[in-house]
Every structure is written in C-alpha cells, then in structure tokens.
Design an enzyme around this catalytic site. Structure first.
Site, PDB file in Angstrom:
ATOM      1  N   PRO A 222      -2.206  -9.998   2.940  1.00 23.91           N
ATOM      2  CA  PRO A 222      -1.278 -11.062   3.342  1.00 23.91           C
ATOM      3  C   PRO A 222      -0.071 -11.267   2.415  1.00 23.91           C
ATOM      4  CG  PRO A 222      -3.195 -11.998   2.238  1.00 23.91           C
ATOM      5  CD  PRO A 222      -3.444 -10.514   2.318  1.00 23.91           C
ATOM      6  N   GLY A 223      -0.029 -10.551   1.265  1.00 25.84           N
ATOM      7  CA  GLY A 223       1.212 -10.625   0.501  1.00 25.84           C
ATOM      8  C   GLY A 223       1.079 -10.930  -0.989  1.00 25.84           C
ATOM      9  N   ASP A 276      -1.526  -0.797  -2.037  1.00 25.84           N
ATOM     10  CA  ASP A 276      -2.884  -1.352  -2.192  1.00 25.84           C
ATOM     11  C   ASP A 276      -3.669  -1.153  -0.900  1.00 25.84           C
ATOM     12  OD1 ASP A 276      -4.952  -2.747  -3.454  1.00 25.84           O
ATOM     13  OD2 ASP A 276      -4.223  -4.705  -2.823  1.00 25.84           O
ATOM     14  N   LYS A 305      -9.178   3.114  -4.461  1.00 26.75           N
ATOM     15  CA  LYS A 305     -10.523   2.567  -4.242  1.00 26.75           C
ATOM     16  C   LYS A 305     -11.500   3.717  -4.469  1.00 26.75           C
ATOM     17  CE  LYS A 305      -7.938  -0.691  -2.394  1.00 26.75           C
ATOM     18  NZ  LYS A 305      -7.494  -1.858  -3.145  1.00 26.75           N
TER      19      LYS A 305
HETATM   20  C1  LIG Z   1      -6.605  -4.986  -0.018  1.00 31.44           C
HETATM   21  S1  LIG Z   1      -5.566  -5.356   1.334  1.00 31.44           S
HETATM   22  C2  LIG Z   1      -4.017  -5.586   0.560  1.00 31.44           C
HETATM   23  C3  LIG Z   1      -3.880  -6.877  -0.158  1.00 31.44           C
HETATM   24  C4  LIG Z   1      -2.488  -7.111  -0.630  1.00 31.44           C
HETATM   25  N1  LIG Z   1      -2.084  -6.145  -1.661  1.00 31.44           N
HETATM   26  C5  LIG Z   1      -2.354  -8.497  -1.215  1.00 31.44           C
HETATM   27  O1  LIG Z   1      -2.149  -8.603  -2.421  1.00 31.44           O
HETATM   28  O2  LIG Z   1      -2.406  -9.457  -0.450  1.00 31.44           O
HETATM   29  C6  LIG Z   1      -5.370  -3.844   2.125  1.00 31.44           C
HETATM   30  C7  LIG Z   1      -4.376  -3.830   3.256  1.00 31.44           C
HETATM   31  O3  LIG Z   1      -4.116  -2.475   3.576  1.00 31.44           O
HETATM   32  C8  LIG Z   1      -3.768  -2.441   4.948  1.00 31.44           C
HETATM   33  N2  LIG Z   1      -3.848  -1.046   5.403  1.00 31.44           N
HETATM   34  C9  LIG Z   1      -4.904  -0.233   5.414  1.00 31.44           C
HETATM   35  N3  LIG Z   1      -4.559   0.976   5.922  1.00 31.44           N
HETATM   36  C10 LIG Z   1      -3.241   0.888   6.230  1.00 31.44           C
HETATM   37  C11 LIG Z   1      -2.290   1.787   6.792  1.00 31.44           C
HETATM   38  N4  LIG Z   1      -2.630   3.041   7.123  1.00 31.44           N
HETATM   39  N5  LIG Z   1      -1.019   1.370   6.926  1.00 31.44           N
HETATM   40  C12 LIG Z   1      -0.654   0.129   6.585  1.00 31.44           C
HETATM   41  N6  LIG Z   1      -1.509  -0.767   6.055  1.00 31.44           N
HETATM   42  C13 LIG Z   1      -2.793  -0.398   5.893  1.00 31.44           C
HETATM   43  C14 LIG Z   1      -4.753  -3.395   5.585  1.00 31.44           C
HETATM   44  O4  LIG Z   1      -4.242  -3.872   6.830  1.00 31.44           O
HETATM   45  C15 LIG Z   1      -4.861  -4.509   4.530  1.00 31.44           C
HETATM   46  O5  LIG Z   1      -4.015  -5.582   4.842  1.00 31.44           O
END
Ligand SMILES: C[S@@+](CC[C@H](N)C(=O)[O-])C[C@H]1O[C@@H](n2cnc3c(N)ncnc32)[C@H](O)[C@@H]1O
Length: 356
Positions: A222-223, A276, A305
C-alpha cells in the site's frame, strides 16, 4: 592471539535468531577468502555465533569487513569469555579481564542476543550499566570516538563474552539493532525496511536522496516504501495492481501504475529503483540486473524473499545472476547485501552504478 595483549582468537557475530547457519556459512567463506581457517560454535535460534580461529587470525582483524557479512548484525573480536560470574560480584572478574586486554575504548555496549529468553536479562543489564561505566572511567579506560567499542555480551546471568568492535567496521547500533520510529503517516510497517536500508547502505543519505530525483517502486502497495521516497520529495511511479494509500497519491508526486512489475519500464531513466515484490528471489535479482544493465536506473534497493531451505546458496546465486548480467553489459556496479533488522525471512540488496 590476535591484536596483541589479552585478545582471544575468536569472533562473535550477532544475527537474526534462526539464521545461525547462514551467518556461519558467511564467516567461514569470508575468512577462507582471507586465508583464515577455523570452526563455528553455534546453537540453533540463539541469535549469535562464534567463529574460532585455527590459524591466521590477524588477517581477520585487519581485513574482514562487516559490510561483506550478509547475515551478521554485528562484528565483534573477542577479548575473552567468563562462564561462572558470581551473582554477588559480576564487576570484578569483568574488569580484571578488561584490564588484562590492555585496551581502551570509545564506548561500552551492554548486550544480549535478540531472543525471547535473553529479554529476562534486561533488568540485570540496566542495573549493571552505571557501575561498569564508572569503573571504566575510574581506570581511565574510556577515550575518544576512534578507539574500539567495548561489548559486554551476556549469554546468561553467569556467562559473559567480552569483545570489541571497530567503530568504522561495525554496526553503530547496540545489538546491531536500529531503533527506528514508525512514521505516523506511513501506510505499512514495511516502510521501516527501506528506512533502515537507506541508513545502512548509503554513506551520505542526504546526498543520495535529493528532492527532485525520480524513482520507480515495484510492488509498491500500500505504499510504505513509496512513503520513504515521498518524504524526501522524490517523484515516484508506484507499480502495483493493488491499491495505494490515498494520502500518497494526493501528494502530487506519486503516479500509480497498475502494471506487472516484471514488464514495466520507465520512459526515461530514473535515479532509483526500489523493489519489494513478493516473488522468487532469482527472478527479482534478474530483473534488477536488467534495469541496471539497460541503464534504466542508477541505483537500486531490492528485497529478496528467501526460500526455507538452502538460503545461503540462494543469496550466492542471486549475486551471480546480477554480476554476470552486468559483466555482459560491461557495466560497473557495486553490489551489497544485508539481512537488515527489519528483514524477516529475507535480505536486502543495494546496487549502484555510482553518482557523478
Ligand atoms: C510486501 S508487499 C509490498 C509492500 C510495500 N513495499 C510497502 O511498503 O507497503 C508486496 C507487493 O508486491 C506486489 N506484487 C507482487 N508481484 C507483483 C508483480 N508481478 N507486479 C507488481 N506488483 C507485484 C503485491 O501486489 C504486493 O502489494
């Protein structure tokens, strides 16, 4: 003996509990590169390990770099161990060992492992802090900031390890843990990972993160990471199919791109790529390598990860993927990895093509 009087041939490393094996692989490999051999003493989930040198320990003190150790939170050269501290007088044996070392110190850190069991020692540590500091001052053993830092590591109420770190080659934080404040406006706790990464990897964060710079945040929702960029007035494209926090979108410097992070590329090169995405580490490493090789970004911070098994091998493979791709593209890039305090089953990578 390494480093002269009263210093034993052992290294004490703190790590995330559960990552003792990876921390051991790390130090064994780094030591071997310096021609030093030894063995590891470790207990599962203890949050620390010992590397005992068999021969050539001086090279470790002179050349082992904290920044090369991916899984270590702190690098300490042991002075000695005491395993029968009397409860009625812990100070005397500790001061005797310090005296014998012939060392003076810039500061003293009283520490335990980062485990639930060790939390019960915090009262003891608090009580012991002032008398120890007073005793060091009385003997004139505390001096300027360039001197080594004294670490008093309590394994239990009766077992203590004494050691020192070089302030220019160690974590600046007690227990290797930065105490970062969660910012009220940040939409997720992940924000602390990027905050810590900036503080850990960048020698001069204020020069590396300048208002008006541009960034792409892959897997942004979410950001929390975007928040760290916005707070430094960096124009950011947040790439994620998930929803972004509306306050960030209202900032006027965030553009939300609902796209696949593996396909997205900016129209113009950006200063920063941060990533991330919860994805296979090898895929993320290859993606970051492509961005750097193509010149799509100048610097990158990315989270890998880790799998449940063969985690150390995984990190080695990810590094090779990036290095090989960049060598092919004839791009010079500096790469570093660290398991930061705010990383869980993951590590953070930093790659830079340098700034002009
Ligand atoms: C751990 S969360 C990120 C949290 C973010 N860094 C924060 O600080 O709020 C991982 C995110 O990666 C996104 N994600 C996973 N695979 C993706 C892809 N192929 N393209 C874009 N986003 C992706 C997911 O939708 C998720 O919102």
């Amino acid at each position: 003996m390494i480093g002269g009087q009263g210093v034993s041939d052992a290294i004490l490393l703190y790590c995330r509990p559960g990552f003792e094996k990876e921390c051991a692989s790390d130090i064994v490999q780094q030591a071997a590169l310096l021609g030093v051999h030894g063995y590891v003493r470790a207990i599962k989930d203890a949050g620390h390990i010992r590397f005992v040198v068999a021969d050539g320990g001086a090279a470790l003190q002179d050349h082992l770099r904290f920044s090369d150790l991916i899984f270590a939170r702190q690098l300490i050269h042991q002075i000695g161990e005491i395993d029968n501290l009397p409860a009625h007088d812990r100070l005397s044996p500790i001061m005797a060992m310090i005296d014998q070392s012939g060392l003076r110190f810039s500061d003293v850190f009283m520490e335990t492992a980062d485990t639930n069991d060790a939390k019960s020692l915090s009262v003891l540590l608090r009580k012991f802090k002032v008398p120890l500091r007073r005793a060091l001052e009385k003997k004139d053993l505390l001096g300027n900031e360039h001197l080594p830092r004294l670490h008093v590591f309590f394994e239990s109420g009766t077992e203590v390890v004494l050691g020192f770190s070089n302030p220019r080659n160690a974590s600046p934080w007690p227990m290797g843990i930065p105490r970062l404040k969660f910012p009220a406006g940040a939409p997720s706790r992940s924000t602390l990972k990027l905050d810590e990464a900036f503080q850990f990897f960048l020698a001069h964060p204020d020069e590396a993160l300048v208002p008006g710079m541009t960034a792409v945040d892959l897997g942004a929702a979410p950001g929390g990471w975007t928040y760290q960029l916005v707070r430094r007035h960096i124009r950011t494209v947040a790439v994620d199919n998930g929803p972004m926090d509306s306050r960030l979108l209202d900032s006027g410097i965030v553009q939300h791109a609902r796209a696949d992070g593996f396909r997205y590329r900016p129209l113009k090169p950006v200063d920063w790529l941060v990533c991330d995405m919860v994805e296979q580490p090898h895929r993320v490493a290859a993606l970051v390598a492509d961005w750097l090789a193509e010149g799509a970004c100048r610097e990158a911070i990315f989270n890998l990860k880790l799998p449940m098994k063969k985690r150390y091998d995984c990190v080695t493979e990810c590094r090779s993927i990036i290095e090989e791709r960049l060598a092919k593209a004839d791009r010079r890039v500096v790469i570093a990895f660290k398991q930061l305090y705010h990383d869980r089953q993951e590590i953070t990578g930093y790659a830079t093509r340098g700034r002009s």
